[in-house]
Write an enzyme that holds these catalytic residues in place. Sequence first.
Site, PDB file in Angstrom:
ATOM      1  CG  PHE A 135      -2.066   0.955   1.157  1.00  0.00           C
ATOM      2  CD1 PHE A 135      -3.044   0.842   0.186  1.00  0.00           C
ATOM      3  CD2 PHE A 135      -2.146   1.995   2.069  1.00  0.00           C
ATOM      4  CE1 PHE A 135      -4.091   1.754   0.131  1.00  0.00           C
ATOM      5  CE2 PHE A 135      -3.190   2.909   2.025  1.00  0.00           C
ATOM      6  CZ  PHE A 135      -4.168   2.790   1.050  1.00  0.00           C
ATOM      7  CE  LYS A 137      10.004  -0.033 -15.929  1.00  0.00           C
ATOM      8  NZ  LYS A 137      10.206   1.423 -15.826  1.00  0.00           N
ATOM      9  CB  THR A 189       5.430  -5.611  -2.492  1.00  0.00           C
ATOM     10  OG1 THR A 189       5.858  -6.625  -3.408  1.00  0.00           O
ATOM     11  CG2 THR A 189       4.187  -6.091  -1.753  1.00  0.00           C
ATOM     12  CE  LYS A 237      11.161  -2.701 -12.470  1.00  0.00           C
ATOM     13  NZ  LYS A 237      10.147  -1.768 -12.038  1.00  0.00           N
ATOM     14  N   GLY A 257       9.703  14.817  -7.323  1.00  0.00           N
ATOM     15  CA  GLY A 257       9.116  13.502  -7.026  1.00  0.00           C
ATOM     16  C   GLY A 257       9.196  12.542  -8.201  1.00  0.00           C
ATOM     17  CD  GLU A 282      11.796   4.765  -6.255  1.00  0.00           C
ATOM     18  OE1 GLU A 282      12.328   4.229  -5.285  1.00  0.00           O
ATOM     19  OE2 GLU A 282      11.129   4.168  -7.100  1.00  0.00           O
ATOM     20  CG  ASP A 287      12.970   0.703 -13.603  1.00  0.00           C
ATOM     21  OD1 ASP A 287      12.148   0.151 -12.865  1.00  0.00           O
ATOM     22  OD2 ASP A 287      12.642   1.351 -14.623  1.00  0.00           O
TER      23      ASP A 287
HETATM   24  N1  LIG Z   1       5.915   4.400  -8.548  1.00  0.00           N
HETATM   25  C1  LIG Z   1       5.719   4.198  -9.842  1.00  0.00           C
HETATM   26  O1  LIG Z   1       5.466   5.121 -10.614  1.00  0.00           O
HETATM   27  C2  LIG Z   1       5.777   2.797 -10.391  1.00  0.00           C
HETATM   28  C3  LIG Z   1       5.473   2.579 -11.740  1.00  0.00           C
HETATM   29  C4  LIG Z   1       5.473   1.253 -12.233  1.00  0.00           C
HETATM   30  C5  LIG Z   1       5.822   0.207 -11.408  1.00  0.00           C
HETATM   31  N2  LIG Z   1       6.157   0.472 -10.097  1.00  0.00           N
HETATM   32  C6  LIG Z   1       6.476  -0.672  -9.242  1.00  0.00           C
HETATM   33  O2  LIG Z   1       5.359  -0.859  -8.380  1.00  0.00           O
HETATM   34  C7  LIG Z   1       5.795  -1.285  -7.098  1.00  0.00           C
HETATM   35  C8  LIG Z   1       5.255  -0.337  -6.037  1.00  0.00           C
HETATM   36  O3  LIG Z   1       5.786   0.954  -6.280  1.00  0.00           O
HETATM   37  P1  LIG Z   1       5.530   2.124  -5.242  1.00  0.00           P
HETATM   38  O4  LIG Z   1       5.990   3.371  -5.869  1.00  0.00           O
HETATM   39  O5  LIG Z   1       4.137   2.016  -4.740  1.00  0.00           O
HETATM   40  O6  LIG Z   1       6.558   1.704  -4.093  1.00  0.00           O
HETATM   41  P2  LIG Z   1       6.415   2.029  -2.540  1.00  0.00           P
HETATM   42  O7  LIG Z   1       5.723   3.336  -2.367  1.00  0.00           O
HETATM   43  O8  LIG Z   1       7.771   1.838  -1.958  1.00  0.00           O
HETATM   44  O9  LIG Z   1       5.435   0.897  -2.017  1.00  0.00           O
HETATM   45  C9  LIG Z   1       5.839  -0.405  -1.786  1.00  0.00           C
HETATM   46  C10 LIG Z   1       5.010  -0.897  -0.630  1.00  0.00           C
HETATM   47  O10 LIG Z   1       5.276  -2.278  -0.404  1.00  0.00           O
HETATM   48  C11 LIG Z   1       5.177  -2.460   0.996  1.00  0.00           C
HETATM   49  N3  LIG Z   1       5.771  -3.718   1.418  1.00  0.00           N
HETATM   50  C12 LIG Z   1       7.058  -4.020   1.684  1.00  0.00           C
HETATM   51  N4  LIG Z   1       7.179  -5.317   2.037  1.00  0.00           N
HETATM   52  C13 LIG Z   1       5.925  -5.822   2.019  1.00  0.00           C
HETATM   53  C14 LIG Z   1       5.373  -7.104   2.307  1.00  0.00           C
HETATM   54  N5  LIG Z   1       6.137  -8.143   2.664  1.00  0.00           N
HETATM   55  N6  LIG Z   1       4.044  -7.264   2.195  1.00  0.00           N
HETATM   56  C15 LIG Z   1       3.232  -6.252   1.801  1.00  0.00           C
HETATM   57  N7  LIG Z   1       3.712  -5.008   1.553  1.00  0.00           N
HETATM   58  C16 LIG Z   1       5.031  -4.809   1.626  1.00  0.00           C
HETATM   59  C17 LIG Z   1       5.881  -1.263   1.564  1.00  0.00           C
HETATM   60  O11 LIG Z   1       5.533  -1.079   2.927  1.00  0.00           O
HETATM   61  P3  LIG Z   1       6.601  -0.396   3.935  1.00  0.00           P
HETATM   62  O12 LIG Z   1       6.805   0.977   3.405  1.00  0.00           O
HETATM   63  O13 LIG Z   1       5.889  -0.487   5.224  1.00  0.00           O
HETATM   64  O14 LIG Z   1       7.832  -1.255   3.847  1.00  0.00           O
HETATM   65  C18 LIG Z   1       5.307  -0.167   0.690  1.00  0.00           C
HETATM   66  O15 LIG Z   1       4.113   0.326   1.204  1.00  0.00           O
HETATM   67  C19 LIG Z   1       7.315  -1.328  -7.141  1.00  0.00           C
HETATM   68  O16 LIG Z   1       7.718  -2.651  -7.325  1.00  0.00           O
HETATM   69  C20 LIG Z   1       7.679  -0.463  -8.340  1.00  0.00           C
HETATM   70  O17 LIG Z   1       8.867  -0.906  -8.967  1.00  0.00           O
HETATM   71  C21 LIG Z   1       6.126   1.718  -9.571  1.00  0.00           C
END
Ligand SMILES: NC(=O)c1ccc[n+]([C@@H]2O[C@H](COP(=O)([O-])OP(=O)(O)OC[C@H]3O[C@@H](n4cnc5c(N)ncnc54)[C@H](OP(=O)(O)O)[C@@H]3O)[C@@H](O)[C@H]2O)c1
Length: 351
Positions: A18, A232, A104, A133, A214, A217, A228
């Site tokens: 989340f 992909k 996650t 990924k 933003g 990261e 990354d």
């Molecule tokens: N951001 C983008 O624009 C984007 C675009 C495409 C793909 N993605 C991919 O999508 C994924 C999420 O991105 P994001 O930006 O949302 O990253 P994020 O904000 O870091 O969210 C990742 C979440 O995973 C949680 N987490 C960690 N370990 C976990 C577990 N064992 N069980 C359940 N939750 C867990 C984290 O919680 P804690 O913080 O409490 O550890 C955090 O809330 C990543 O893999 C990223 O590569 C992101």
Amino acid sequence: MENKSAPVKTVPLVVTGFGNVGRAFFSLLREKREDLKCRYGLALDVLAVAQAEGCFYYGGPLEVRHISRGGEPWTSGNPSWRAGMKAADIIKETRPGGCLVECTLSNLETGEPGLSYITGAFQGGWHAVAASKGALVVGLPDLKARAAENGVFLKFSGATAAALPTLDVGLFSLAGARIEGIQGILNGTTNYILTRMGEGLDYAEALQEAQTKGIAEPDPAQDIGGWDTAGKILLITNACLDAAYALKDVQVCGIAGVSADFVRSARKEGRSVKLLATSAPGRKGGRWSLDVRPSLIDATHPLVHVNGTEKGISFLTDSMGTVTVTGGRSSPRGAAAALLKDIINIYRPPF
Ligand SMILES: NC(=O)c1ccc[n+]([C@@H]2O[C@H](COP(=O)([O-])OP(=O)(O)OC[C@H]3O[C@@H](n4cnc5c(N)ncnc54)[C@H](OP(=O)(O)O)[C@@H]3O)[C@@H](O)[C@H]2O)c1
């Protein structure tokens, strides 16, 4: 237009993670709820949201207010918080046919925690869509086999350049054509930095600006180092060619060593420096070579005008020529939209 012919199908979802994408997915579900019912006959109900230490769950469809306060998840005193509860247990206890939404972090070495979440979903007869990924980079061939054994779908548009339709084009639009090469600009952060360097900033200034906005990261190592992008191009190549290359097969060079003078002089000549991912066939049907490196491309290259946080992909084919797609929102909302697209395409009737 309202879909009056079919009754609304309720689909249970479990969202793992989340963070930015998980939250954007919730917002999108709320925003599109009526549209999903009217256009696709789908009611998507989030049954649980899994975090590392437990799940948000109360037995009914979750809203953001059940999970977060002031934008942050709250656990202590929250009646929906179940410490120690596992996503796989909820899936096992729910009828088959739901969908796991994997958001996650992307661990490209272990694939966890996504790998366990996705395999747990398959064991329970659930489909999975992924924005992360890690699991796919580590074990796509095995996951595909497990999905097939369990008669479920695994889709991962969100992990392969988010809203840019890379897999949809490679797998569906190019059906019947032979893919003879793939090139892509697949990372918005590095493309933004290189674009700003071309406009006069030096590398450190461009990175700082991307972080302030933003776009990058706080720890941009995976993006800057090219990993990354490598993940992909690996996933796109493996999916489109039904291959089983590994991350170690990708030659990777990031953008940290690129000089601002080089980027600016390229621009003056009408050329451009891009972090280009390339997948090319070996001679006489040998292994393909996959690489990611800063590359000088000229004004006629199909990706030369992909600037800022935009991304793009170009497929070279035997019978359809070169097919290029560019654009698509590069953000958590774009990733959430890609997850939603994959879910719709799993459940809607074939056409
Ligand atoms: N951001 C983008 O624009 C984007 C675009 C495409 C793909 N993605 C991919 O999508 C994924 C999420 O991105 P994001 O930006 O949302 O990253 P994020 O904000 O870091 O969210 C990742 C979440 O995973 C949680 N987490 C960690 N370990 C976990 C577990 N064992 N069980 C359940 N939750 C867990 C984290 O919680 P804690 O913080 O409490 O550890 C955090 O809330 C990543 O893999 C990223 O590569 C992101």
